[in-house]
Scaffold this motif. Sequence first.
Motif, PDB file in Angstrom:
ATOM      1  N   PRO A   1      68.349  19.825  68.647  1.00 15.50           N
ATOM      2  CA  PRO A   1      69.495  18.920  68.844  1.00 15.50           C
ATOM      3  C   PRO A   1      70.492  19.523  69.820  1.00 15.50           C
ATOM      4  N   ALA A   2      71.374  18.698  70.322  1.00 14.62           N
ATOM      5  CA  ALA A   2      72.417  19.167  71.236  1.00 14.62           C
ATOM      6  C   ALA A   2      73.170  20.343  70.626  1.00 14.62           C
ATOM      7  N   LYS A   3      73.332  21.367  71.433  1.00 17.53           N
ATOM      8  CA  LYS A   3      74.047  22.593  71.050  1.00 17.53           C
ATOM      9  C   LYS A   3      73.464  23.236  69.793  1.00 17.53           C
ATOM     10  N   GLY A   4      72.232  22.904  69.466  1.00 13.87           N
ATOM     11  CA  GLY A   4      71.630  23.474  68.261  1.00 13.87           C
ATOM     12  C   GLY A   4      72.458  23.173  67.025  1.00 13.87           C
ATOM     13  N   LEU A   5      73.193  22.072  67.082  1.00 13.53           N
ATOM     14  CA  LEU A   5      74.105  21.609  66.023  1.00 13.53           C
ATOM     15  C   LEU A   5      75.359  22.465  65.869  1.00 13.53           C
ATOM     16  N   CYS A   6      75.633  23.339  66.821  1.00 13.17           N
ATOM     17  CA  CYS A   6      76.875  24.122  66.779  1.00 13.17           C
ATOM     18  C   CYS A   6      77.961  23.295  67.464  1.00 13.17           C
ATOM     19  N   MET A   7      78.516  22.343  66.735  1.00  8.74           N
ATOM     20  CA  MET A   7      79.495  21.432  67.315  1.00  8.74           C
ATOM     21  C   MET A   7      80.857  22.086  67.546  1.00  8.74           C
TER      22      MET A   7
END
Length: 137
Positions: free
Chosen positions: A112-118
């Motif tokens: 997922p985008a940013k490896g889920l590191c939002m």
Amino acid sequence: MKNMLSLLLAAGLVMGTAFAGADDEKIKNRIAPVGSVCMAGDECAAAAPAQAATGGEARSGEDVYKASCFSCHGTGAAGAPRFGDAAAWTDRIGKGMDTLYSNAINGINAMPAKGLCMTCSDDEIKAAVDYMVEGSK
């Protein structure tokens, strides 16, 4: 006796109304929404995003990797290239760092985008990519 009964009934109604009002307020408080949703275009969307829990300082690539990337890149979950596995990283590194950065920020395949590191900034994601690439050559 009839007057006494009427007086008690009236007093009961007054007291009941007072208690009902208090109960209504308690009920309203109990069922009130806990949070709210802020959509693009809403006034609340103009607020600055919350800073990461680092006091505003950028986290190092290693810190981001350990906090967010390790769960997949440390184990190979969902086909993620494992940290330190030069063979798994060779083709990816060959596509160029800009491609690696873009894939990490926007997501690719099962990632997922940013490896889920939002809470990670784009620069922190790039630092994590740099850390993984350096440790996987």
